[in-house]
Every structure is written in structure tokens, then in C-alpha cells.
Design a protein around this motif. Sequence first.
Motif, PDB file in Angstrom:
ATOM      1  N   TYR A 129       0.801  -1.221   0.000  1.00 24.70           N
ATOM      2  CA  TYR A 129       0.000   0.000   0.000  1.00 24.70           C
ATOM      3  C   TYR A 129       0.840   1.280   0.000  1.00 24.70           C
ATOM      4  N   GLN A 134      -6.115  -0.033  -2.176  1.00 25.83           N
ATOM      5  CA  GLN A 134      -7.136  -1.074  -2.301  1.00 25.83           C
ATOM      6  C   GLN A 134      -8.044  -0.780  -3.484  1.00 25.83           C
ATOM      7  N   GLU A 135      -8.364   0.496  -3.697  1.00 28.17           N
ATOM      8  CA  GLU A 135      -9.217   0.878  -4.829  1.00 28.17           C
ATOM      9  C   GLU A 135      -8.585   0.463  -6.157  1.00 28.17           C
ATOM     10  N   TYR A 182      -5.665 -11.046   7.721  1.00 29.91           N
ATOM     11  CA  TYR A 182      -6.648 -10.116   8.290  1.00 29.91           C
ATOM     12  C   TYR A 182      -6.418  -8.683   7.821  1.00 29.91           C
ATOM     13  N   SER A 183      -5.185  -8.367   7.440  1.00 27.76           N
ATOM     14  CA  SER A 183      -4.906  -7.016   6.940  1.00 27.76           C
ATOM     15  C   SER A 183      -5.498  -6.790   5.551  1.00 27.76           C
ATOM     16  N   LYS A 185      -8.345  -8.675   4.547  1.00 26.08           N
ATOM     17  CA  LYS A 185      -9.630  -9.373   4.482  1.00 26.08           C
ATOM     18  C   LYS A 185     -10.726  -8.523   3.835  1.00 26.08           C
ATOM     19  N   ASP A 186     -10.676  -7.190   3.990  1.00 23.63           N
ATOM     20  CA  ASP A 186     -11.674  -6.333   3.338  1.00 23.63           C
ATOM     21  C   ASP A 186     -11.543  -6.423   1.822  1.00 23.63           C
ATOM     22  N   TYR A 187     -10.285  -6.410   1.349  1.00 22.82           N
ATOM     23  CA  TYR A 187     -10.047  -6.539  -0.093  1.00 22.82           C
ATOM     24  C   TYR A 187     -10.517  -7.914  -0.575  1.00 22.82           C
ATOM     25  N   ALA A 189     -12.731  -9.881   0.715  1.00 28.20           N
ATOM     26  CA  ALA A 189     -14.197  -9.952   0.764  1.00 28.20           C
ATOM     27  C   ALA A 189     -14.812  -9.255  -0.449  1.00 28.20           C
ATOM     28  N   GLN A 190     -14.305  -8.044  -0.761  1.00 27.83           N
ATOM     29  CA  GLN A 190     -14.833  -7.311  -1.916  1.00 27.83           C
ATOM     30  C   GLN A 190     -14.503  -8.029  -3.222  1.00 27.83           C
ATOM     31  N   LYS A 193     -16.782 -10.978  -3.641  1.00 26.21           N
ATOM     32  CA  LYS A 193     -18.144 -10.542  -4.000  1.00 26.21           C
ATOM     33  C   LYS A 193     -18.211 -10.155  -5.473  1.00 26.21           C
ATOM     34  N   TRP A 225     -18.750 -16.122   2.860  1.00 26.47           N
ATOM     35  CA  TRP A 225     -18.859 -15.175   1.744  1.00 26.47           C
ATOM     36  C   TRP A 225     -19.186 -15.889   0.436  1.00 26.47           C
TER      37      TRP A 225
END
Length: 282
Positions: A129, A134-135, A182-183, A185-187, A189-190, A193, A225
Motif C-alpha cells: 500500500y 485497495q481501490e 486479516y490485513s 480481508k476487506d479486499y 471480501a470485496q 463478491k 462469503w
Amino acid sequence: MSSSTDAPAAYQPPPGRVGNLTETQEAALAQLKQELEAEGKLVPERMDDPTLLRFLRARKFDVEKAKLMLLECEKWRVEFGVDDLTKNFDFKEKEEVDKYYPQYYHKTDKEGRPIYVERLGKLDIKALYALTSQERQLQRLVYEYEKFLNDRLPACSAAVGHPVETSCTILDLQNVSLSAFYSVKDYVAQASKIGQDRYPETMGRFYIINAPWAFSAVWTVIKPWLDPATVAKIDILGGGYKDKLLAVIPVENLPKEFGGTCQCPGGCSLSDAGPWNVPKAV
């Protein structure tokens, strides 16, 4: 994309694909097309029969659910700016990002499917990063999905002589740490999806290799998910994965670090080797 009529006689399309539909499935496809046309929502260049069938299979041939999924995808395409992205996205940081989170397509498996590799165990989130966001990672993901559908699959279909509609994925977790997972996990998950909701039925096989003993904790987070049909395509393997991979991937197509013999000049992860990237004869 090649149609089943172009394929050699020996090829048998899997169930629910063009050339292997039940009467009920044929009727569902016809109804979906008819309803989309009647509502002015059919986009012929993007909604051919194989594509409509992907959405129908994802919703077990329930026409209304498949149509809702497709129309939500169309809305998302506008919001995400997919058409502009495919024309103008430039992931300039690709070579540097490759050092800290390799994600790449590389050659094909024995069924002619493009192989996609992610090496989550090499992830260095701080370094990653510092180079990208992430975007931009999600934009890259969508850009690659579009390239997968529009370039890679047609090239693979032409090379093997029958329609290829899915990928073979290798997720390498060697040396992965729970904190690293875990650092991101948001990426993850998205990304999951987007793959499941916007590009359904494109996963053929998914091999998770070098899964550490602690992966069961991570899998507990990821599994909800995913659709059960997706979970069924996933093989979770420890360190003894080579025979399983070589059963589905030619040894010369599998990178050396995974037990194959391929050593692309400059590294397999940056080579983009495959039927989609064969130099044209001058």
C-alpha cells in the motif's frame, strides 16, 4: 467466444452450457432473452447465450433471479465505470506490486483453461500500500476479469478447439500469516463478491496450496462469503499438492516453484504467457 458448433465432435459441453441444455433450460434461456429485449435491457455484444447461461446457472435457472442478478450487474458496471476502465486503466505499478503480492495469469491447464495464480504468502501489506491502494487493486481485478472474458477465454477456446468458459486458480499460502490475511480481508471480501456476483460461473477449479494449520481459522471467515457451489470447486491442500496440480496442469505449463518445469524469462508472474499472448506472425 467460440460456439459449440465450431468444436470437434469429441467435445461434449458440460451440462447447462450451449449444446447441452435440457428443454427446461432452453426455455429459461429463451424467456430471459425475451424479457430483457422487451424491457430494452438486452446488450447483444455483452449478453450472448454463454453469458446469459452463466447467470442462469448461478441462479439454478430461475429466470427472475438470474435477470435480477444480471440487471444489478449492469447497474454496478455503470457505477464502477467498467467500460472506461477497460479502455483506459493502466496499472503502472504492476512490476513493483508483483514483489509484494503476485497475482497473474499464466498458460493453461489440461482442459485449456487459463491458470490464475495468487501468492498471498508473499504479501507485504505495508510495502504493497506504499505502491498502490485497495481501490486500484479492485480496479485491476475488474480490468483483469474483463480481459479474461474478452481476450483470454476466446484465445484459449481457439487454441484448444472448443469453448473454454472458466479458469483454474492456484492460491499459494506458503508462509502466510494470520495477521497478513486479516490485513487484506476487506479486499478479499470485496474481490470475492465481485467475482461471485458480477462474473458468476467463471471458476472451474480452485486449488489452495501450502495451507498452514491455522488456515482453518481463515477459512471460517471466508466460507460464509461464498456460494456452496463455489465452495464445492475448492480443494484445500497442504504441502503435498504437486501430484494434484500435475494431474490437471501440464508439467511444462506449471511454474517451477509449484513443481512444474516452466521458467519464463523474467519470471512467470510477469510473463503473461498463454494463447492470448502468442506473437502474431508478421
